[in-house]
Write an enzyme that holds these catalytic residues in place. Structure first.
Site, PDB file in Angstrom:
ATOM      1  N   LYS A 131      36.068 -27.375  30.715  1.00 53.21           N
ATOM      2  CA  LYS A 131      35.553 -28.484  29.933  1.00 53.21           C
ATOM      3  C   LYS A 131      35.414 -29.722  30.819  1.00 53.21           C
ATOM      4  O   LYS A 131      36.368 -30.116  31.513  1.00 53.21           O
ATOM      5  CB  LYS A 131      36.488 -28.794  28.767  1.00 53.21           C
ATOM      6  CG  LYS A 131      36.599 -27.655  27.758  1.00 53.21           C
ATOM      7  CD  LYS A 131      35.309 -27.426  27.003  1.00 53.21           C
ATOM      8  CE  LYS A 131      35.470 -26.369  25.919  1.00 53.21           C
ATOM      9  NZ  LYS A 131      34.262 -26.198  25.104  1.00 53.21           N
ATOM     10  N   ASP A 189      31.258 -27.128  30.667  1.00 48.33           N
ATOM     11  CA  ASP A 189      30.821 -27.453  29.310  1.00 48.33           C
ATOM     12  C   ASP A 189      31.129 -28.912  29.003  1.00 48.33           C
ATOM     13  O   ASP A 189      32.295 -29.308  28.930  1.00 48.33           O
ATOM     14  CB  ASP A 189      31.559 -26.529  28.333  1.00 48.33           C
ATOM     15  CG  ASP A 189      31.154 -26.738  26.886  1.00 48.33           C
ATOM     16  OD1 ASP A 189      30.271 -27.571  26.616  1.00 48.33           O
ATOM     17  OD2 ASP A 189      31.726 -26.054  26.010  1.00 48.33           O
ATOM     18  N   GLU A 209      26.792 -26.453  30.155  1.00 44.62           N
ATOM     19  CA  GLU A 209      26.680 -26.257  28.710  1.00 44.62           C
ATOM     20  C   GLU A 209      26.674 -27.587  27.958  1.00 44.62           C
ATOM     21  O   GLU A 209      27.434 -28.495  28.284  1.00 44.62           O
ATOM     22  CB  GLU A 209      27.859 -25.398  28.241  1.00 44.62           C
ATOM     23  CG  GLU A 209      27.842 -25.016  26.782  1.00 44.62           C
ATOM     24  CD  GLU A 209      28.951 -24.015  26.454  1.00 44.62           C
ATOM     25  OE1 GLU A 209      29.364 -23.955  25.285  1.00 44.62           O
ATOM     26  OE2 GLU A 209      29.407 -23.304  27.385  1.00 44.62           O
ATOM     27  N   GLU A 226      25.592 -24.171  20.445  1.00 44.63           N
ATOM     28  CA  GLU A 226      26.809 -24.249  19.636  1.00 44.63           C
ATOM     29  C   GLU A 226      26.621 -25.143  18.414  1.00 44.63           C
ATOM     30  O   GLU A 226      27.133 -24.856  17.337  1.00 44.63           O
ATOM     31  CB  GLU A 226      27.943 -24.784  20.509  1.00 44.63           C
ATOM     32  CG  GLU A 226      29.224 -25.119  19.796  1.00 44.63           C
ATOM     33  CD  GLU A 226      30.281 -25.666  20.742  1.00 44.63           C
ATOM     34  OE1 GLU A 226      31.277 -26.225  20.254  1.00 44.63           O
ATOM     35  OE2 GLU A 226      30.108 -25.529  21.974  1.00 44.63           O
ATOM     36  N   ASP A 234      25.571 -19.361  17.100  1.00 44.07           N
ATOM     37  CA  ASP A 234      26.892 -19.036  16.542  1.00 44.07           C
ATOM     38  C   ASP A 234      26.719 -18.666  15.071  1.00 44.07           C
ATOM     39  O   ASP A 234      26.225 -19.472  14.272  1.00 44.07           O
ATOM     40  CB  ASP A 234      27.815 -20.247  16.690  1.00 44.07           C
ATOM     41  CG  ASP A 234      29.256 -19.967  16.305  1.00 44.07           C
ATOM     42  OD1 ASP A 234      29.495 -19.023  15.532  1.00 44.07           O
ATOM     43  OD2 ASP A 234      30.152 -20.708  16.761  1.00 44.07           O
ATOM     44  N   HIS A 264      28.270 -18.663  21.183  1.00 45.06           N
ATOM     45  CA  HIS A 264      29.489 -19.446  21.022  1.00 45.06           C
ATOM     46  C   HIS A 264      30.322 -18.748  19.950  1.00 45.06           C
ATOM     47  O   HIS A 264      29.780 -18.181  19.003  1.00 45.06           O
ATOM     48  CB  HIS A 264      29.144 -20.870  20.573  1.00 45.06           C
ATOM     49  CG  HIS A 264      30.330 -21.700  20.242  1.00 45.06           C
ATOM     50  ND1 HIS A 264      30.735 -21.940  18.936  1.00 45.06           N
ATOM     51  CD2 HIS A 264      31.209 -22.360  21.038  1.00 45.06           C
ATOM     52  CE1 HIS A 264      31.799 -22.716  18.939  1.00 45.06           C
ATOM     53  NE2 HIS A 264      32.120 -22.977  20.199  1.00 45.06           N
TER      54      HIS A 264
END
Length: 408
Positions: A215, A244, A270, A297, A320, A347
């Site tokens: 992240k 991400d 991401e 996502e 997702d 996701h």
């Protein structure tokens, strides 16, 4: 098998020690709005929509409104033309005004739709992936709503994709023996210390993972650069590393930081900016190439996915099934992705429970590439039949249904 009543549950789970944190959602509480279709037998169809705690009650109330017409319906009869049923629910005039096809109402639809597919698979006594593979191309497309996609994906083209891949399924059946490869997201949560992400990287690789995610999106970009470098150094040059940003950056920031992150050779970057910004993603994708952009996502529906594909604004589709309108819209977007040449790497707001079924179908039934599926184990203990990972591979689920039943 008739739906006799509907039970709705608000399930929330606290996370500790920085687990689940990202640059935008710094103190998450994982939660589900749950739709349970009762049948008067021992079988219940369970459907999940993923939320982050506060507001789950709003989704539950929307489930109550939207699901009422299903009471009294036979599951086989319902699913024979579920695409029409789906469109009637999603386009109900008063609820459509609240979207359309996004937000609280669409999350509620996801829970309802997922419960329908779960009950359908349980009624046939097969896991969801096998139910989908057993359907003819026409039967599967009958369960989808292809409206607003006609200029890029017609019913005939959807059936053609499935029919062509039906003839070559044997070439892809080995995934049922090997399982589906996973990647580890829990290595690098945003609030983890540098020492913890290094230790987690070593642990993940010891467990067989060769693909890991970090992240990013810090107020200080140099923190992101440093931490990405630590993971690359620890994992080695052969590891697959994704980063991400969880929508944190504006477009100029994304362009600057993505180039710097390029030094660690990420497999993708991401959610680099706001999830509704198609042109922003297009600008980023064009300017950071050959680095790749992954997103989806937070993209709420098939129409916006279509726009992303048309604009060449993403390289990996992260649809997702507990964010869009459930399994039906997930499969629709997967067909659209196949048609437009974009790989699907979901996701997993459901922690991989439903998606372990869907990626098997996408690979065998549609010919999508077997890349990997996100693995997040933090709610595993709450599921009756949790996803099982062995040597970094999702094991093929054998229990009837979509693996969505939660413990009381």
């Amino acid at each position: 098998m008739q739906i006799t009543s509907i039970e709705i549950k608000d399930k929330r789970f606290d996370l500790l020690n920085g687990v689940g944190s990202d640059a935008t959602h710094t103190t998450p509480q994982y939660a589900y709005a749950v739709c349970c279709l009762k049948t008067g037998t021992s079988l219940t169809g369970t459907g999940l929509a993923f939320t982050l705690g506060v507001g789950t009650d709003l989704v539950c109330k929307a489930i109550e409104y939207l699901s009422a017409p299903l009471i009294g319906r036979d599951i086989e009869d319902l699913m024979q033309d579920f695409g029409s049923v789906y469109r009637k629910m999603v386009d109900s005039p008063s609820f459509r005004w609240l979207g359309p096809h996004k937000g609280v109402v669409h999350l509620a639809l996801a829970a309802i739709v997922n419960a329908c597919y779960d009950l359908w698979a349980k009624s046939r006594q097969v896991p969801l992936w096998k139910l989908l593979l057993d359907l003819t191309p026409e039967e599967l497309v009958n369960s989808l709503d292809l409206s607003y996609l006609e200029e890029v994906l017609t019913r005939e083209q959807a059936i053609e994709i499935l029919t062509e891949n039906l003839q070559t399924r044997a070439l892809r059946q080995d995934v049922l023996a090997t399982g589906y490869k996973g990647y580890d997201t829990s290595v690098g949560w945003f609030n983890f210390s540098d020492e913890k992400i290094v230790a987690n990287t070593k642990k993940a690789m010891d467990n067989g993972f060769t693909a890991l995610k970090l992240k990013v999106g810090s107020d200080d970009p140099m923190r992101d650069i440093r931490r990405a470098g630590l993971i690359r150094k620890t994992a080695g040059d052969d590891a697959t590393i994704m980063v991400d940003a969880n929508q944190k950056w504006n477009v100029p920031e994304a362009l600057d930081i993505c180039r710097k992150l390029g030094e660690i050779n990420p497999f993708w970057i991401e959610e680099p900016t706001h999830p509704d910004d198609v042109i922003g993603h297009q600008t980023i994708a064009r300017n950071i190439a050959p680095l790749k952009v992954a997103t989806g996502e937070h993209i709420p529906n098939k129409v916006i996915f279509k726009n992303f594909f048309q604009a060449k604004a993403m390289d990996f589709c992260q649809v997702d099934a507990v964010r869009v309108g459930g399994v039906s819209e997930f499969l629709t977007i997967s067909l659209l992705s196949k048609r437009m040449g974009i790989p699907v790497v979901p996701h997993v707001g459901d922690m991989g429970q439903i998606h372990q079924h869907l990626v098997l179908f996408n690979h065998i039934g549609m010919g999508h590439e077997h890349l990997f599926l996100e693995h997040i184990p933090h709610l595993k203990q709450h599921f009756i039949n949790p996803a099982e990972i062995v040597d970094a591979y999702y094991q093929v689920p054998q229990i009837p249904g979509s693996s969505s039943d939660l413990k009381d």
